[in-house]
Design an enzyme around this catalytic site. Sequence first.
Site, PDB file in Angstrom:
ATOM      1  CG  LEU A   8      -1.724  -1.262   1.494  1.00  0.00           C
ATOM      2  CD1 LEU A   8      -2.640  -1.064   2.689  1.00  0.00           C
ATOM      3  CD2 LEU A   8      -2.534  -1.645   0.265  1.00  0.00           C
ATOM      4  NE  ARG A  15      -0.725  10.049  10.125  1.00  0.00           N
ATOM      5  CZ  ARG A  15      -1.036   8.787  10.416  1.00  0.00           C
ATOM      6  NH1 ARG A  15      -1.071   8.387  11.677  1.00  0.00           N
ATOM      7  NH2 ARG A  15      -1.281   7.911   9.458  1.00  0.00           N
ATOM      8  N   GLY A  81      -8.749   5.059   1.800  1.00  0.00           N
ATOM      9  CA  GLY A  81      -8.392   4.211   2.941  1.00  0.00           C
ATOM     10  C   GLY A  81      -7.691   2.935   2.524  1.00  0.00           C
ATOM     11  CB  THR A  82      -5.590   0.594   4.523  1.00  0.00           C
ATOM     12  OG1 THR A  82      -6.544   0.522   5.602  1.00  0.00           O
ATOM     13  CG2 THR A  82      -4.475   1.538   4.917  1.00  0.00           C
ATOM     14  CE1 TYR A 360      30.855  23.090 -17.162  1.00  0.00           C
ATOM     15  CE2 TYR A 360      30.934  24.741 -15.435  1.00  0.00           C
ATOM     16  CZ  TYR A 360      30.251  24.123 -16.455  1.00  0.00           C
ATOM     17  OH  TYR A 360      28.971  24.506 -16.770  1.00  0.00           O
ATOM     18  CB  SER A 378      52.857  23.002  -4.060  1.00  0.00           C
ATOM     19  OG  SER A 378      53.296  21.966  -3.243  1.00  0.00           O
ATOM     20  NE  ARG A 413      58.337  28.134 -10.366  1.00  0.00           N
ATOM     21  CZ  ARG A 413      59.130  27.258  -9.795  1.00  0.00           C
ATOM     22  NH1 ARG A 413      60.420  27.523  -9.663  1.00  0.00           N
ATOM     23  NH2 ARG A 413      58.665  26.121  -9.400  1.00  0.00           N
TER      24      ARG A 413
HETATM   25  C1  UD1 Z   1      -2.511   1.629   9.553  1.00  0.00           C
HETATM   26  C2  UD1 Z   1      -3.613   0.718  10.137  1.00  0.00           C
HETATM   27  C3  UD1 Z   1      -3.393   0.610  11.650  1.00  0.00           C
HETATM   28  C4  UD1 Z   1      -2.004   0.066  11.916  1.00  0.00           C
HETATM   29  C5  UD1 Z   1      -0.925   0.911  11.234  1.00  0.00           C
HETATM   30  C6  UD1 Z   1       0.424   0.214  11.313  1.00  0.00           C
HETATM   31  C7  UD1 Z   1      -5.628   0.998   8.783  1.00  0.00           C
HETATM   32  C8  UD1 Z   1      -6.973   1.604   8.693  1.00  0.00           C
HETATM   33  N1  UD1 Z   1      -4.910   1.280   9.872  1.00  0.00           N
HETATM   34  O1  UD1 Z   1      -2.691   2.924  10.133  1.00  0.00           O
HETATM   35  O2  UD1 Z   1      -4.358  -0.266  12.210  1.00  0.00           O
HETATM   36  O3  UD1 Z   1      -1.788   0.048  13.318  1.00  0.00           O
HETATM   37  O4  UD1 Z   1      -1.214   1.084   9.825  1.00  0.00           O
HETATM   38  O5  UD1 Z   1       1.468   1.031  10.861  1.00  0.00           O
HETATM   39  O6  UD1 Z   1      -5.255   0.232   7.926  1.00  0.00           O
HETATM   40  N2  UD1 Z   1      -2.583   3.894   2.043  1.00  0.00           N
HETATM   41  C9  UD1 Z   1      -3.100   3.675   0.781  1.00  0.00           C
HETATM   42  N3  UD1 Z   1      -4.310   4.205   0.458  1.00  0.00           N
HETATM   43  C10 UD1 Z   1      -5.049   4.923   1.354  1.00  0.00           C
HETATM   44  C11 UD1 Z   1      -4.515   5.128   2.650  1.00  0.00           C
HETATM   45  C12 UD1 Z   1      -3.293   4.596   2.968  1.00  0.00           C
HETATM   46  O7  UD1 Z   1      -2.462   3.028  -0.053  1.00  0.00           O
HETATM   47  O8  UD1 Z   1      -6.138   5.390   0.977  1.00  0.00           O
HETATM   48  C13 UD1 Z   1      -1.250   3.357   2.364  1.00  0.00           C
HETATM   49  C14 UD1 Z   1      -0.263   4.442   2.825  1.00  0.00           C
HETATM   50  O9  UD1 Z   1       0.444   4.976   1.721  1.00  0.00           O
HETATM   51  C15 UD1 Z   1       0.638   3.691   3.786  1.00  0.00           C
HETATM   52  C16 UD1 Z   1      -0.245   2.543   4.294  1.00  0.00           C
HETATM   53  O10 UD1 Z   1      -1.348   2.460   3.423  1.00  0.00           O
HETATM   54  O11 UD1 Z   1       1.774   3.149   3.162  1.00  0.00           O
HETATM   55  C17 UD1 Z   1      -0.730   2.776   5.699  1.00  0.00           C
HETATM   56  O12 UD1 Z   1      -1.449   4.001   5.743  1.00  0.00           O
HETATM   57  P1  UD1 Z   1      -1.332   4.990   6.969  1.00  0.00           P
HETATM   58  O13 UD1 Z   1      -2.115   6.197   6.670  1.00  0.00           O
HETATM   59  O14 UD1 Z   1       0.089   5.150   7.351  1.00  0.00           O
HETATM   60  O15 UD1 Z   1      -2.099   4.134   8.066  1.00  0.00           O
HETATM   61  P2  UD1 Z   1      -1.914   4.242   9.625  1.00  0.00           P
HETATM   62  O16 UD1 Z   1      -2.701   5.389  10.131  1.00  0.00           O
HETATM   63  O17 UD1 Z   1      -0.491   4.191   9.990  1.00  0.00           O
HETATM   64 MG    MG Z   2       1.274   4.287   8.876  1.00  0.00          MG
END
Ligand code: UD1
Ligand code: MG
Length: 430
Positions: A8, A15, A81-82, A360, A378, A413
């Site tokens: 992902l 942040r 979201g994930t 250069y 030198s 020189r």
């Molecule tokens: C996530 C988990 C949390 C876990 C933590 C561990 C979820 C909802 N939460 O939170 O339970 O404790 O990781 O580190 O899964 N990403 C996408 N698409 C999106 C959002 C995020 O690909 O729409 C990717 C981000 O680029 C990242 C990863 O997913 O690499 C995790 O996303 P992040 O926002 O860091 O999740 P956390 O808040 O850390």
């Molecule tokens: Mg994370």
Amino acid sequence: MNISVVILAAGFGTRMKSTLPKVLHKISGYPMLHHIIQNAQNLSDDIHAIVYHEKEKVIKSVEESFKNVSFHTQDVKNHSGTGGALMGVKVKYDRVLVLCGDMPLVTSEELGSFLDIKSDVVLSVFKAKNPTGYGRIIEKDGQVKAIVEQKDADEEEKKIDIVNAGVYVFDRQFLENSLSKLNCNNAQNEYYLTDLIKIANDEGKSVKSILVNEQNFMGINSKTQLALAEKIMQDKIKQNFMDNGVIMRLPETIYIDAKAKIEGECVIENGVSIEGECVIKNSHIKTNSVIEDSEIENSSVGPMARIRPKSKITNTHIGNFVEVKKSILNGVKAGHLSYLGDSEIDEGTNVGCGTITCNYDGVKKHKTIIGKNVFIGSDTQLVAPVKIEDDVIIAAGTCVTKDAKKGSLVINRSPLKMVENFYYKYFKKG
Ligand code: UD1
Ligand code: MG
């Protein structure tokens, strides 16, 4: 191995407070996402990365270093979201290892241990010193029942210090059937991958958890965590070299990129920075020197020297305040204060203090070729392109603008003048 990997990497990384996509922030010289892909490649030949935010940059960075990674663009507008990230992704094998792109410290050995467990869902958990930001694990009778995200947790749930590390193995069939059951009725208005744990439990699927090491599974969400992960990775890299016989003076002050190779009897003194793909064999790198993408063998470098990319230094002594760039030095002594760029310098040659290759001309870079046993006095300037054959003596203070034949003296020189008592006349003293 018969497992597909999905990484992902589509998130905004808000942040991090940065214009650079989070997964491209570097740890020990390489983007976080590269570290995780490297590990994934040891486990699978079917690797997918989910992208969206700054996807052109992310894809370009990955393709420069890796082949065979498939990219999928997440439909963030409709499915953020994930959980949304995995929707519509088709993979090759029956089991799917899901990794986050912000976990650069996890090792392929640790990930490998997930693959031995047969279950519809395998997830990773750890006991966090500070659980803030992580999803909390809701357990009953030793079984993981659900994950509650930080932003959705009530006061009691926030006290739970067993958290979701963010690595999972899913049965592909379960994953494909269940993603459509996710909703975004939560504090972040997102489709949470973590909600699949409750769905699996409700459907009587097997859910197993693995207790993992907090440090290695740390997720990087902020610059503070980035710095902490860098420290952990550096400690590992240096520990590994020391275990293999490299001497390090005050290792906590040394920086070494993840792809560096240091072999044989080497001493690395305090404050040294070894960046990029360096190979250092049987050499002594002294205090506060910087080595970038270069090879150094049977040589001593520094203190306070800088060896810039594409240099190859063998049987050579490089002293303080010497800068070398894209040069091949074999059996050379360059003890102090010099710039040697785009040059080739051969055995037995002594480079005097203050020597400069003027490589250069304002438009192009040119080469300086210096043969064997040349004595460079030198404060010599070598205006490139220029070739100095073997056994040449260049007098101190010479500006060399022509090629020099074997065995010759090069001197330009102007005659030295002495005017007696000039001082007294000039200042009218006596
Ligand atoms: C996530 C988990 C949390 C876990 C933590 C561990 C979820 C909802 N939460 O939170 O339970 O404790 O990781 O580190 O899964 N990403 C996408 N698409 C999106 C959002 C995020 O690909 O729409 C990717 C981000 O680029 C990242 C990863 O997913 O690499 C995790 O996303 P992040 O926002 O860091 O999740 P956390 O808040 O850390
Ligand atoms: Mg994370």
